[in-house]
Design a protein around this motif. Structure first.
Motif, PDB file in Angstrom:
ATOM      1  N   LEU A   1      33.431  37.573  48.015  1.00  0.00           N
ATOM      2  CA  LEU A   1      34.052  38.825  47.594  1.00  0.00           C
ATOM      3  C   LEU A   1      32.943  39.786  47.184  1.00  0.00           C
ATOM      4  O   LEU A   1      32.204  39.519  46.242  1.00  0.00           O
ATOM      5  N   ASP A   2      32.834  40.898  47.893  1.00  0.00           N
ATOM      6  CA  ASP A   2      31.781  41.876  47.622  1.00  0.00           C
ATOM      7  C   ASP A   2      32.245  42.836  46.534  1.00  0.00           C
ATOM      8  O   ASP A   2      33.198  43.584  46.713  1.00  0.00           O
ATOM      9  N   VAL A   3      31.567  42.811  45.381  1.00  0.00           N
ATOM     10  CA  VAL A   3      31.906  43.704  44.274  1.00  0.00           C
ATOM     11  C   VAL A   3      30.758  44.664  43.977  1.00  0.00           C
ATOM     12  O   VAL A   3      30.714  45.290  42.921  1.00  0.00           O
ATOM     13  N   SER A   4      29.822  44.797  44.905  1.00  0.00           N
ATOM     14  CA  SER A   4      28.609  45.586  44.672  1.00  0.00           C
ATOM     15  C   SER A   4      28.899  47.071  44.489  1.00  0.00           C
ATOM     16  O   SER A   4      28.124  47.781  43.847  1.00  0.00           O
ATOM     17  N   SER A   5      30.015  47.566  45.047  1.00  0.00           N
ATOM     18  CA  SER A   5      30.337  48.980  44.884  1.00  0.00           C
ATOM     19  C   SER A   5      30.872  49.293  43.493  1.00  0.00           C
ATOM     20  O   SER A   5      30.931  50.461  43.090  1.00  0.00           O
ATOM     21  N   ILE A   6      31.239  48.250  42.747  1.00  0.00           N
ATOM     22  CA  ILE A   6      31.820  48.433  41.414  1.00  0.00           C
ATOM     23  C   ILE A   6      30.870  47.971  40.322  1.00  0.00           C
ATOM     24  O   ILE A   6      30.702  48.634  39.298  1.00  0.00           O
ATOM     25  N   LEU A   7      30.206  46.825  40.532  1.00  0.00           N
ATOM     26  CA  LEU A   7      29.333  46.241  39.528  1.00  0.00           C
ATOM     27  C   LEU A   7      27.880  46.350  39.949  1.00  0.00           C
ATOM     28  O   LEU A   7      27.524  45.984  41.077  1.00  0.00           O
ATOM     29  N   SER A   8      27.047  46.829  39.044  1.00  0.00           N
ATOM     30  CA  SER A   8      25.607  46.882  39.313  1.00  0.00           C
ATOM     31  C   SER A   8      24.935  45.561  38.973  1.00  0.00           C
ATOM     32  O   SER A   8      23.841  45.268  39.434  1.00  0.00           O
ATOM     33  N   SER A   9      25.616  44.752  38.170  1.00  0.00           N
ATOM     34  CA  SER A   9      25.121  43.425  37.801  1.00  0.00           C
ATOM     35  C   SER A   9      26.321  42.511  37.671  1.00  0.00           C
ATOM     36  O   SER A   9      27.330  42.889  37.071  1.00  0.00           O
ATOM     37  N   VAL A  10      26.264  41.326  38.259  1.00  0.00           N
ATOM     38  CA  VAL A  10      27.401  40.413  38.264  1.00  0.00           C
ATOM     39  C   VAL A  10      27.004  39.133  37.528  1.00  0.00           C
ATOM     40  O   VAL A  10      26.136  38.394  37.982  1.00  0.00           O
ATOM     41  N   LYS A  11      27.647  38.861  36.411  1.00  0.00           N
ATOM     42  CA  LYS A  11      27.251  37.705  35.585  1.00  0.00           C
ATOM     43  C   LYS A  11      28.416  36.718  35.448  1.00  0.00           C
ATOM     44  O   LYS A  11      28.782  36.068  36.414  1.00  0.00           O
ATOM     45  N   GLY A  12      29.013  36.619  34.249  1.00  0.00           N
ATOM     46  CA  GLY A  12      30.043  35.609  34.015  1.00  0.00           C
ATOM     47  C   GLY A  12      31.397  35.970  34.598  1.00  0.00           C
ATOM     48  O   GLY A  12      31.687  37.140  34.884  1.00  0.00           O
ATOM     49  N   LEU A  13      32.260  34.952  34.765  1.00  0.00           N
ATOM     50  CA  LEU A  13      33.594  35.177  35.313  1.00  0.00           C
ATOM     51  C   LEU A  13      34.558  34.111  34.831  1.00  0.00           C
ATOM     52  O   LEU A  13      34.149  33.000  34.458  1.00  0.00           O
ATOM     53  N   THR A  14      35.850  34.444  34.834  1.00  0.00           N
ATOM     54  CA  THR A  14      36.892  33.494  34.473  1.00  0.00           C
ATOM     55  C   THR A  14      38.219  33.986  35.033  1.00  0.00           C
ATOM     56  O   THR A  14      38.339  35.143  35.456  1.00  0.00           O
ATOM     57  N   PHE A  15      39.235  33.104  35.050  1.00  0.00           N
ATOM     58  CA  PHE A  15      40.559  33.441  35.558  1.00  0.00           C
ATOM     59  C   PHE A  15      41.584  33.461  34.430  1.00  0.00           C
ATOM     60  O   PHE A  15      41.371  32.877  33.364  1.00  0.00           O
ATOM     61  N   ASN A  16      42.743  34.093  34.702  1.00  0.00           N
ATOM     62  CA  ASN A  16      43.896  33.880  33.840  1.00  0.00           C
ATOM     63  C   ASN A  16      44.553  32.558  34.236  1.00  0.00           C
ATOM     64  O   ASN A  16      44.201  31.971  35.276  1.00  0.00           O
ATOM     65  N   PRO A  17      45.494  32.028  33.452  1.00  0.00           N
ATOM     66  CA  PRO A  17      46.057  30.694  33.743  1.00  0.00           C
ATOM     67  C   PRO A  17      46.725  30.570  35.109  1.00  0.00           C
ATOM     68  O   PRO A  17      46.710  29.500  35.720  1.00  0.00           O
ATOM     69  N   THR A  18      47.325  31.638  35.622  1.00  0.00           N
ATOM     70  CA  THR A  18      47.984  31.576  36.929  1.00  0.00           C
ATOM     71  C   THR A  18      47.035  31.847  38.081  1.00  0.00           C
ATOM     72  O   THR A  18      47.436  31.800  39.251  1.00  0.00           O
ATOM     73  N   GLU A  19      45.783  32.170  37.742  1.00  0.00           N
ATOM     74  CA  GLU A  19      44.743  32.460  38.732  1.00  0.00           C
ATOM     75  C   GLU A  19      45.114  33.619  39.646  1.00  0.00           C
ATOM     76  O   GLU A  19      44.728  33.674  40.806  1.00  0.00           O
ATOM     77  N   THR A  20      45.866  34.561  39.094  1.00  0.00           N
ATOM     78  CA  THR A  20      46.203  35.777  39.818  1.00  0.00           C
ATOM     79  C   THR A  20      45.271  36.921  39.442  1.00  0.00           C
ATOM     80  O   THR A  20      45.221  37.939  40.134  1.00  0.00           O
TER      81      THR A  20
END
Length: 206
Positions: A113-132
Motif C-alpha cells: 500500500l503506497d502512502v507516500s503521497s500522504i506520509l513523509s515518514s512511515v513508522k508504527g501501525l496498528t488495526f482496530n479490532p475488526t481490522e477495517t
C-alpha cells in the motif's frame, strides 16, 4: 501506565543496537523483534512474561530486505495469517501472507500500500479490532485508513490528528481495549502520551 517503572533489562545476543519494534501477542507465547531488516521470533515459557528471562530464540526469522531498506513498524492480523511492515525509505506498507499463522519463517510477500503521497515518514501501525481501519504514525501525525481487499486498494479516511505540541517524531501507536483511548510514543518524548477520543477508535481526540 501511570506509575510504570523499569524493572529489569535483558540483553539479547542476536540483536544489534538498531532494534526498531517489538510485537507481543496476547494469549500466545511468541514475541517478535525487528532488527536491521530482520524479524526474529522468540518463545516465552509463560504467557507474555519476560520477568524471569523465561524466553528463548526459536531460530525462526524473516528478512524484509527484498522489499524495504529501512523497515520500522510491524503488526499482524488478528488470526496471524498476515503481517504488515512499514518502511521509511519507501514510505509504503508491505503486506505478507503467512502460511502458518504467526510463524515468521512462513511469510511470503504479497502486496504494498503506497502512502507516500500522504506520509513523509512511515513508522508504527496498528488495526482496530475488526481490522477495517488501519492507523499509521509518521512525523507528528496519526493517520487513519479504510482497509479494503486487496490491501493495496486501501484508502485514507481523511482523519488525521497532529500531536506536534506534545510529542515529536512518532514511532508507535496502540489502542486500549475499548477504543476510547490511543497512546503514542516518539523519539522526542520522555514518555507515552495517551489521548481520549470523541468516537470509538477515532483519531479525533476530545
Amino acid at each position: 501506565i501511570n506509575g510504570s517503572a523499569l524493572t529489569t533489562q535483558y540483553p539479547i545476543p542476536e540483536l544489534s543496537t538498531s532494534t526498531k519494534s517489538i510485537n507481543l501477542l496476547s494469549g500466545d507465547r511468541n514475541f517478535y523483534i525487528q532488527n536491521n531488516g530482520i524479524i526474529y521470533q522468540y518463545s516465552l515459557d509463560s504467557d507474555l512474561d519476560i520477568s524471569n528471562r523465561e524466553f528463548s530464540y526459536t531460530s525462526k526469522f524473516f528478512s524484509v530486505a527484498g522489499q524495504e531498506g529501512t523497515p520500522e513498524g510491524m503488526t499482524f492480523s488478528k488470526d496471524g495469517s498476515k503481517m504488515y511492515i512499514t518502511g521509511s525509505s519507501t514510505r509504503v506498507i508491505h503486506e505478507y501472507v503467512l502460511s502458518i499463522p504467526f510463524e515468521i519463517h512462513s511469510a511470503v510477500f504479497n502486496t504494498t500500500l503506497d502512502v507516500s503521497s500522504i506520509l513523509s515518514s512511515v513508522k508504527g501501525l496498528t488495526f482496530n479490532p475488526t481490522e477495517t481501519l488501519l492507523y499509521v504514525v509518521g512525523g507528528n501525525t496519526v493517520y487513519s485508513f479504510n482497509v479494503k481487499d486487496p490491501f493495496n486498494t486501501s484508502t485514507f479516511t481523511g482523519d488525521a490528528f497532529n500531536v506536534n505540541y506534545d510529542v515529536n517524531n512518532l514511532n508507535g501507536i496502540r489502542w486500549n481495549n475499548n477504543g476510547k483511548e490511543f497512546s503514542v510514543i516518539g523519539t522526542s518524548s520522555v514518555g507515552i502520551d495517551t489521548y481520549e477520543t470523541k468516537n470509538l477508535f477515532s483519531v479525533k481526540p476530545l
